[in-house]
Design a protein around this motif. Structure first.
Motif, PDB file in Angstrom:
ATOM      1  N   ILE A 158       0.776  -1.257  -0.006  1.00 57.55           N
ATOM      2  CA  ILE A 158      -0.030   0.080  -0.137  1.00 57.55           C
ATOM      3  C   ILE A 158       1.105   1.088   0.174  1.00 57.55           C
ATOM      4  N   GLU A 159       0.677   2.122  -0.730  1.00 57.63           N
ATOM      5  CA  GLU A 159       1.489   3.436  -1.050  1.00 57.63           C
ATOM      6  C   GLU A 159       0.415   4.454  -0.424  1.00 57.63           C
ATOM      7  N   ILE A 160       0.665   5.211   0.748  1.00 56.36           N
ATOM      8  CA  ILE A 160      -0.367   6.044   1.228  1.00 56.36           C
ATOM      9  C   ILE A 160      -0.349   7.383   0.221  1.00 56.36           C
ATOM     10  N   LEU A 161      -1.589   7.856   0.016  1.00 56.84           N
ATOM     11  CA  LEU A 161      -1.640   9.206  -0.793  1.00 56.84           C
ATOM     12  C   LEU A 161      -2.391  10.083  -0.177  1.00 56.84           C
ATOM     13  N   GLY A 162      -3.046  10.050   1.188  1.00 56.41           N
ATOM     14  CA  GLY A 162      -3.749  10.901   1.799  1.00 56.41           C
ATOM     15  C   GLY A 162      -4.733  10.473   2.873  1.00 56.41           C
ATOM     16  N   ASP A 163      -5.361  11.409   3.125  1.00 61.59           N
ATOM     17  CA  ASP A 163      -6.454  11.149   4.454  1.00 61.59           C
ATOM     18  C   ASP A 163      -7.648  11.017   3.778  1.00 61.59           C
ATOM     19  N   VAL A 164      -8.658  10.343   4.380  1.00 62.82           N
ATOM     20  CA  VAL A 164     -10.295  10.346   3.994  1.00 62.82           C
ATOM     21  C   VAL A 164     -10.929  10.791   5.207  1.00 62.82           C
ATOM     22  N   ALA A 165     -12.124  11.254   4.989  1.00 60.30           N
ATOM     23  CA  ALA A 165     -13.219  11.559   6.038  1.00 60.30           C
ATOM     24  C   ALA A 165     -14.459  11.255   5.936  1.00 60.30           C
ATOM     25  N   PHE A 166     -15.175  10.489   6.704  1.00 60.63           N
ATOM     26  CA  PHE A 166     -16.631  10.115   6.234  1.00 60.63           C
ATOM     27  C   PHE A 166     -17.657  10.814   7.084  1.00 60.63           C
ATOM     28  N   GLY A 167     -18.779  10.932   6.576  1.00 59.16           N
ATOM     29  CA  GLY A 167     -19.735  11.584   7.259  1.00 59.16           C
ATOM     30  C   GLY A 167     -21.311  11.261   6.780  1.00 59.16           C
ATOM     31  N   ILE A 168     -22.247  11.361   7.546  1.00 55.66           N
ATOM     32  CA  ILE A 168     -23.519  11.287   7.355  1.00 55.66           C
ATOM     33  C   ILE A 168     -24.045  12.530   6.457  1.00 55.66           C
ATOM     34  N   VAL A 169     -24.692  12.352   5.388  1.00 58.86           N
ATOM     35  CA  VAL A 169     -25.400  13.577   4.617  1.00 58.86           C
ATOM     36  C   VAL A 169     -26.672  13.257   4.198  1.00 58.86           C
ATOM     37  N   HIS A 170     -27.352  14.483   4.046  1.00 55.81           N
ATOM     38  CA  HIS A 170     -28.862  14.471   3.713  1.00 55.81           C
ATOM     39  C   HIS A 170     -29.300  15.468   2.761  1.00 55.81           C
ATOM     40  N   ALA A 171     -30.382  15.685   2.333  1.00 57.75           N
ATOM     41  CA  ALA A 171     -31.007  16.877   1.868  1.00 57.75           C
ATOM     42  C   ALA A 171     -31.511  17.903   2.916  1.00 57.75           C
ATOM     43  N   PRO A 172     -31.420  19.087   2.757  1.00 54.21           N
ATOM     44  CA  PRO A 172     -31.914  20.128   3.817  1.00 54.21           C
ATOM     45  C   PRO A 172     -33.502  19.864   3.402  1.00 54.21           C
ATOM     46  N   GLY A 173     -33.947  19.943   4.717  1.00 51.78           N
ATOM     47  CA  GLY A 173     -35.422  19.678   4.960  1.00 51.78           C
ATOM     48  C   GLY A 173     -35.947  18.080   4.728  1.00 51.78           C
ATOM     49  N   LEU A 174     -35.139  17.376   5.072  1.00 55.09           N
ATOM     50  CA  LEU A 174     -35.245  15.713   4.919  1.00 55.09           C
ATOM     51  C   LEU A 174     -36.251  15.513   5.993  1.00 55.09           C
ATOM     52  N   GLY A 175     -36.101  16.231   7.202  1.00 55.10           N
ATOM     53  CA  GLY A 175     -36.918  15.647   8.439  1.00 55.10           C
ATOM     54  C   GLY A 175     -36.405  14.841   9.399  1.00 55.10           C
ATOM     55  N   VAL A 176     -34.962  14.914   9.558  1.00 52.25           N
ATOM     56  CA  VAL A 176     -34.202  14.362  10.530  1.00 52.25           C
ATOM     57  C   VAL A 176     -34.139  14.904  11.662  1.00 52.25           C
TER      58      VAL A 176
END
Length: 293
Positions: A158-176
């Motif tokens: 494995i050759e490291i190329l950088g970082d990653v970042a994960f998160g939850i996304v949704h459309a505005p007004g979805l009702g979460v």
């Protein structure tokens, strides 16, 4: 003097025998059904024996054809392997890169012209990763960023190329409903791949996601489109939704959780590395660092 069969018909024979259909063989070889049929008919005429017979909507090998096709298939595999080894000895300007379709479309392709500005003679060919892992020895590199599905572990290729970042996304007004570290949503948009990525993310980020249902899609870009359409919440890597986050079409209630050194390239240790491949990975490392700023 050696007596050989019509050599240009042998790929048509191998593909038709393997796929059981002239139409499927034509699609794979980039030919027409008529061209494949004509080649096989000429081959049978030269042999003086039938090689295929009708079998429902497709074709099946005759006993004579099966014996010949087995020899042809093995010989073509050996020729392909020998040719691949021969071409790898040259410092080819062609790169074969394994990459997910979503990452290619949404992150790499828009940046690729900058690589071609530096290396105008280069040709980068993409092979899509997904449910079926690509043979590493056939690729110059396989790009990997989905650390929620599997970890690099002790791999030395494995050759490291950088970082990653994960998160939850949704459309505005979805009702979460978001209360402290708990997000409640009616539906989650998930990808049809093995691995409990949502569970891994919740453990990593220290959050909890509660949903009544989950809708599965075969590709990450379909998951993103579903989230944009307001069909549910999605779990994605930050780079591939950067534009939608910037213009407000998606929101990330918990932000994004960083995975250090999570973007990497699997570099086959059985394939002679090309100088251009080293340059490509170096350029990717630069792009990943710029995008993270």
């Amino acid at each position: 003097m050696k007596r050989l069969p019509p050599l240009n018909a042998l790929p048509a024979l191998e593909a038709t025998a393997r796929l059981g259909s002239m139409s499927a063989a034509a699609d794979e070889l980039g030919r027409t059904h008529g061209a494949i049929s004509k080649q096989l008919a000429h081959l049978a005429e030269q042999a003086g024996v039938a090689l295929f017979r009708k079998d429902g909507q497709g074709v099946a090998l005759t006993p004579e054809g099966e014996k010949f096709a087995k020899t042809v298939g093995g010989s073509l595999q050996e020729i392909e392997a020998a040719w691949r080894g021969l071409t790898q000895l040259a410092d080819s300007p062609t790169l074969d890169i394994g990459i997910s379709a979503t990452f290619a479309m949404r992150w790499l392709m828009p940046r690729l012209p900058r690589f071609y500005e530096r290396y105008p003679d280069a040709q980068v060919n993409f092979r899509m990763t997904g449910k079926h892992w690509l043979p590493e020895e056939q690729m110059d590199a396989i790009l990997t960023w989905d650390r929620l599905r599997w970890q690099f572990g002790g791999r030395t290729d494995i050759e490291i190329l950088g970082d990653v970042a994960f998160g939850i996304v949704h459309a505005p007004g979805l009702g979460v409903d978001v209360k402290e570290h708990v997000l409640t949503v009616k539906n989650r948009c998930v990808q049809e791949l093995p691995g409990d990525v949502w569970g891994a993310y919740q453990t990593l980020a220290g959050v909890e996601v509660v949903s009544e249902t989950a809708t599965a899609y075969p590709h990450t870009f379909l998951v993103i489109e579903a989230a944009l359409a307001g069909l549910g919440a999605a779990l994605v890597e930050r780079r591939i939704v950067a534009e939608e986050l910037a213009d407000g079409r998606l929101v990330a209630p918990f932000g994004f959780t960083l995975i250090k050194d999570g973007f990497g390239a699997i570099v086959s240790q059985r394939k002679r590395p090309k100088r251009l491949a080293r340059a490509f990975l170096g350029w990717l490392r630069e792009e990943a660092a710029t995008a993270a700023q």
